[in-house]
Motif scaffolding. Structure first.
Motif, PDB file in Angstrom:
ATOM      1  N   SER A 173     -80.061  25.548 -21.531  1.00  0.00           N
ATOM      2  CA  SER A 173     -79.357  25.275 -21.547  1.00  0.00           C
ATOM      3  C   SER A 173     -78.209  26.575 -20.913  1.00  0.00           C
ATOM      4  CB  SER A 173     -79.468  25.238 -22.957  1.00  0.00           C
ATOM      5  OG  SER A 173     -79.903  26.807 -23.710  1.00  0.00           O
ATOM      6  N   ILE A 201     -75.078  26.740 -28.083  1.00  0.00           N
ATOM      7  CA  ILE A 201     -76.455  25.270 -27.708  1.00  0.00           C
ATOM      8  C   ILE A 201     -77.174  25.735 -27.860  1.00  0.00           C
ATOM      9  CG2 ILE A 201     -76.726  23.567 -26.230  1.00  0.00           C
ATOM     10  CD1 ILE A 201     -73.646  23.277 -25.385  1.00  0.00           C
ATOM     11  N   ALA A 209     -78.195  27.186 -31.235  1.00  0.00           N
ATOM     12  CA  ALA A 209     -78.237  26.037 -32.235  1.00  0.00           C
ATOM     13  C   ALA A 209     -79.668  25.210 -31.577  1.00  0.00           C
ATOM     14  CB  ALA A 209     -76.947  24.747 -31.848  1.00  0.00           C
ATOM     15  N   ILE A 210     -80.215  24.900 -30.737  1.00  0.00           N
ATOM     16  CA  ILE A 210     -81.579  24.550 -30.889  1.00  0.00           C
ATOM     17  C   ILE A 210     -82.627  25.650 -30.900  1.00  0.00           C
ATOM     18  CG2 ILE A 210     -82.434  24.690 -28.601  1.00  0.00           C
ATOM     19  CD1 ILE A 210     -80.497  23.200 -26.860  1.00  0.00           C
TER      20      ILE A 210
END
Length: 91
Positions: free
Chosen positions: A83, A19, A22-23
């Motif tokens: 995250s 995650i 990807a951010i």
């Protein structure tokens, strides 16, 4: 959808995970400068708008140093994304 982030500074904790990475990718594509932070070293990345730091988020002194370094380098922090995962003990 992420707005245009040109000129913004983002700190992404947990940047090595699925995650978090990807951010980071989306923010970079949108024009942000990103401080990518993880407990484990992040693999080399040649994109100039990313600074990688190895930090243990459970250590207050390391977190203070992280944000101090980011503000010192960029003069401000516009976005913080948490995250990272933190697990306590085993089953």
């Amino acid at each position: 959808m992420i707005e245009e982030l040109q000129g913004r500074v983002a700190v992404v904790l947990g940047a090595r995970g699925a995650i978090g990475s990807a951010i980071v990718d989306r923010m970079v594509k949108a024009g942000a400068s990103v401080v990518a932070v993880d407990r484990d070293p992040v693999p080399d990345d040649t994109r100039v708008q990313i600074e990688h730091l190895t930090v243990d988020v459970t250590q207050e002194s390391q977190m203070e140093a992280l944000f101090g370094a980011a503000k010192s380098r960029y003069s401000r922090i516009d976005i913080v994304v948490c995250s990272q995962g933190i697990a306590a003990g085993g089953p």
